[in-house]
Design a protein around this motif. Structure first.
Motif, PDB file in Angstrom:
ATOM      1  N   ASP A  55       0.823  -1.194   0.000  1.00 27.05           N
ATOM      2  CA  ASP A  55       0.000   0.000   0.000  1.00 27.05           C
ATOM      3  C   ASP A  55       0.870   1.263   0.000  1.00 27.05           C
ATOM      4  O   ASP A  55       1.882   1.314   0.695  1.00 27.05           O
ATOM      5  CB  ASP A  55      -0.849  -0.046   1.281  1.00 27.05           C
ATOM      6  CG  ASP A  55      -2.066   0.848   1.238  1.00 27.05           C
ATOM      7  OD1 ASP A  55      -2.627   1.038   0.150  1.00 27.05           O
ATOM      8  OD2 ASP A  55      -2.467   1.318   2.316  1.00 27.05           O
ATOM      9  N   HIS A  64      -8.707  10.042  -3.094  1.00 25.52           N
ATOM     10  CA  HIS A  64      -8.623   8.643  -2.674  1.00 25.52           C
ATOM     11  C   HIS A  64      -9.717   8.336  -1.658  1.00 25.52           C
ATOM     12  O   HIS A  64      -9.864   9.046  -0.671  1.00 25.52           O
ATOM     13  CB  HIS A  64      -7.249   8.338  -2.080  1.00 25.52           C
ATOM     14  CG  HIS A  64      -6.972   6.874  -2.038  1.00 25.52           C
ATOM     15  ND1 HIS A  64      -7.610   6.019  -1.170  1.00 25.52           N
ATOM     16  CD2 HIS A  64      -6.145   6.099  -2.785  1.00 25.52           C
ATOM     17  CE1 HIS A  64      -7.183   4.792  -1.369  1.00 25.52           C
ATOM     18  NE2 HIS A  64      -6.297   4.810  -2.345  1.00 25.52           N
ATOM     19  N   GLU A  66     -10.008   6.161   0.669  1.00 30.08           N
ATOM     20  CA  GLU A  66      -9.592   5.833   2.039  1.00 30.08           C
ATOM     21  C   GLU A  66      -9.348   7.064   2.896  1.00 30.08           C
ATOM     22  O   GLU A  66      -9.348   6.975   4.121  1.00 30.08           O
ATOM     23  CB  GLU A  66      -8.323   4.971   2.017  1.00 30.08           C
ATOM     24  CG  GLU A  66      -8.565   3.554   1.588  1.00 30.08           C
ATOM     25  CD  GLU A  66      -7.290   2.734   1.608  1.00 30.08           C
ATOM     26  OE1 GLU A  66      -6.491   2.864   2.556  1.00 30.08           O
ATOM     27  OE2 GLU A  66      -7.095   1.952   0.661  1.00 30.08           O
ATOM     28  N   ARG A 107      -4.945   0.588  -3.713  1.00 32.04           N
ATOM     29  CA  ARG A 107      -6.282   0.168  -3.297  1.00 32.04           C
ATOM     30  C   ARG A 107      -6.151  -1.077  -2.437  1.00 32.04           C
ATOM     31  O   ARG A 107      -5.096  -1.671  -2.315  1.00 32.04           O
ATOM     32  CB  ARG A 107      -7.178  -0.120  -4.516  1.00 32.04           C
ATOM     33  CG  ARG A 107      -7.445   1.100  -5.391  1.00 32.04           C
ATOM     34  CD  ARG A 107      -8.246   2.139  -4.623  1.00 32.04           C
ATOM     35  NE  ARG A 107      -8.749   3.223  -5.426  1.00 32.04           N
ATOM     36  CZ  ARG A 107      -8.172   4.405  -5.556  1.00 32.04           C
ATOM     37  NH1 ARG A 107      -7.021   4.653  -4.955  1.00 32.04           N
ATOM     38  NH2 ARG A 107      -8.728   5.353  -6.262  1.00 32.04           N
ATOM     39  N   TYR A 108      -7.266  -1.505  -1.847  1.00 34.20           N
ATOM     40  CA  TYR A 108      -7.230  -2.686  -0.989  1.00 34.20           C
ATOM     41  C   TYR A 108      -6.676  -3.906  -1.728  1.00 34.20           C
ATOM     42  O   TYR A 108      -5.828  -4.614  -1.228  1.00 34.20           O
ATOM     43  CB  TYR A 108      -8.628  -3.028  -0.471  1.00 34.20           C
ATOM     44  CG  TYR A 108      -9.306  -1.986   0.368  1.00 34.20           C
ATOM     45  CD1 TYR A 108      -8.612  -1.135   1.229  1.00 34.20           C
ATOM     46  CD2 TYR A 108     -10.691  -1.858   0.324  1.00 34.20           C
ATOM     47  CE1 TYR A 108      -9.270  -0.202   2.008  1.00 34.20           C
ATOM     48  CE2 TYR A 108     -11.358  -0.933   1.107  1.00 34.20           C
ATOM     49  CZ  TYR A 108     -10.644  -0.098   1.948  1.00 34.20           C
ATOM     50  OH  TYR A 108     -11.305   0.813   2.719  1.00 34.20           O
ATOM     51  N   CYS A 138      -7.305  -5.783   3.030  1.00 35.85           N
ATOM     52  CA  CYS A 138      -6.498  -5.963   1.823  1.00 35.85           C
ATOM     53  C   CYS A 138      -6.298  -7.419   1.428  1.00 35.85           C
ATOM     54  O   CYS A 138      -6.296  -7.738   0.244  1.00 35.85           O
ATOM     55  CB  CYS A 138      -5.161  -5.243   1.974  1.00 35.85           C
ATOM     56  SG  CYS A 138      -5.384  -3.443   2.067  1.00 35.85           S
TER      57      CYS A 138
END
Length: 185
Positions: A55, A64, A66, A107-108, A138
């Protein structure tokens, strides 16, 4: 293991594992380190791939998703994004090996917005062993994408950790009963 196998070590960084990490699994994440290092050594010894999807973020990135969910974490060129403890040493010792590589993900899922699927298919890899954190974020999203891309999945129960024990338990059940993964000790 076979030449059609890869180990994915997902997000095993200070921010996700160390006591002072920004989004840490804490002791649960730290406890899985021996399993991760042992598996990594075994894969290298067998000539199999060890891939470290990791990540990376910009602090307070307004684009983003998150940013509104979590505190800033895994910011490029920070202590938080460095591999945790023994994995940092392991990677330094093995980063020039032919079948070891680390790459950025934002991303995850390790597949979202990356060329991971292409790289795996070029190398005729059809089976993925997953370890790392977080089991229910993730690791889970990577497993779902791998399932949808028709990879065989092996999840190492003692090599994954979640933010909560309940989240890990739920994800392990999901891997096995919804994605058809083998969950092994």
């Amino acid at each position: 293991m076979s030449s059609h196998t890869a180990l994915l070590i997902i997000d095993y960084t200070n921010d996700f594992v160390a006591d002072k990490g920004a989004l840490t699994c804490g002791k649960a994440g730290q406890a899985i380190e021996p399993t991760i290092i042992n598996l990594a050594n075994q894969f290298v010894k067998n000539g199999d791939w060890v891939i470290l999807p990791t990540d990376v973020h910009k602090p307070n990135d307004p684009y983003h998703p998150e940013t509104k969910l979590f505190p800033p974490h895994n910011v490029r060129n920070t202590w938080g994004r460095e591999f945790y403890d023994g994995l940092k040493d392991w990677f330094e010792a093995n980063k020039n090996a032919d079948k070891v590589y680390m790459y950025d993900k934002t991303r995850y899922s390790a597949f979202a917005g990356t060329d991971l699927d292409i790289r795996l298919r070029e190398r005729h890899i059809d089976t993925l062993h997953l370890v790392g954190v977080c089991t229910d974020i993730c690791v889970l999203h990577t497993a779902v994408d791998a399932y949808n891309l028709n990879y065989q999945l092996i999840i190492h129960r003692n090599g994954v950790a979640g933010l909560t024990p309940e989240g890990k338990k739920w994800a392990l059940n999901h891997f096995e009963h919804v994605l058809g993964a083998s969950v092994v000790d």
